[in-house]
Design a protein around this motif. Sequence first.
Motif, mmCIF file in Angstrom:
data_model
loop_
_atom_site.group_PDB
_atom_site.id
_atom_site.type_symbol
_atom_site.label_atom_id
_atom_site.label_comp_id
_atom_site.label_asym_id
_atom_site.label_seq_id
_atom_site.Cartn_x
_atom_site.Cartn_y
_atom_site.Cartn_z
ATOM 1 N N ILE A 160 -7.494 -1.304 -3.622
ATOM 2 C CA ILE A 160 -7.545 -0.041 -4.356
ATOM 3 C C ILE A 160 -9.008 0.337 -4.582
ATOM 4 O O ILE A 160 -9.796 -0.502 -5.020
ATOM 5 N N SER B 276 -2.791 -4.890 -1.103
ATOM 6 C CA SER B 276 -3.535 -3.656 -0.881
ATOM 7 C C SER B 276 -4.888 -3.731 -1.569
ATOM 8 O O SER B 276 -5.108 -4.523 -2.484
ATOM 9 N N ILE C 281 -6.154 3.920 -1.027
ATOM 10 C CA ILE C 281 -5.578 2.584 -0.976
ATOM 11 C C ILE C 281 -5.508 2.151 0.482
ATOM 12 O O ILE C 281 -4.945 2.863 1.315
ATOM 13 N N ASP C 282 -6.107 1.021 0.767
ATOM 14 C CA ASP C 282 -6.061 0.453 2.107
ATOM 15 C C ASP C 282 -5.102 -0.730 2.103
ATOM 16 O O ASP C 282 -4.916 -1.401 1.095
ATOM 17 N N GLN C 283 -4.533 -0.976 3.243
ATOM 18 C CA GLN C 283 -3.599 -2.083 3.371
ATOM 19 C C GLN C 283 -4.366 -3.382 3.528
ATOM 20 O O GLN C 283 -5.305 -3.482 4.305
ATOM 21 N N ARG D 181 0.410 4.111 -2.920
ATOM 22 C CA ARG D 181 -0.098 5.437 -2.562
ATOM 23 C C ARG D 181 0.658 6.556 -3.266
ATOM 24 O O ARG D 181 0.091 7.602 -3.552
ATOM 25 N N ALA E 82 0.825 -1.207 0.000
ATOM 26 C CA ALA E 82 0.000 0.000 0.000
ATOM 27 C C ALA E 82 0.860 1.259 0.000
ATOM 28 O O ALA E 82 0.506 2.253 -0.630
#
Length: 112
Positions: free
Chosen positions: A104, A102, A77-79, A18, A14
């Motif tokens: 998206i 990640s 974007i999250d992990q 990012r 992530a």
Amino acid sequence: MEKEAHARFVRISARKARTVIDVIRGKNVEDAMDLLKFIPRAGARPIEKVLKCAVANARTQDSSLDERSLTVARCWIDQGPAIGRWRPRAYGRASKIRKGTSHISIVVSDEV
């Protein structure tokens, strides 16, 4: 009108993705597509795919929609969960390798 698209468990960290998504945030969709084609980062390809999906989702709802009027309203974007691998080390030991994933998310909008 806002439409969104998501890609989950993409095999890129992530933190690296990012840096790419910060470039396209708030831009016109055409400009964002052009930027993503020429950004030499691994995260550009999956982000470009998600952006194309978001545009297709918007076009599905309204067939008379002009793609040039769409902008990237929100993107993040999250992990995701880390994939664990083992690396052999000296004296019969092992150390863990964490391969990041990640999630998206991109939202396109025709409102300014």
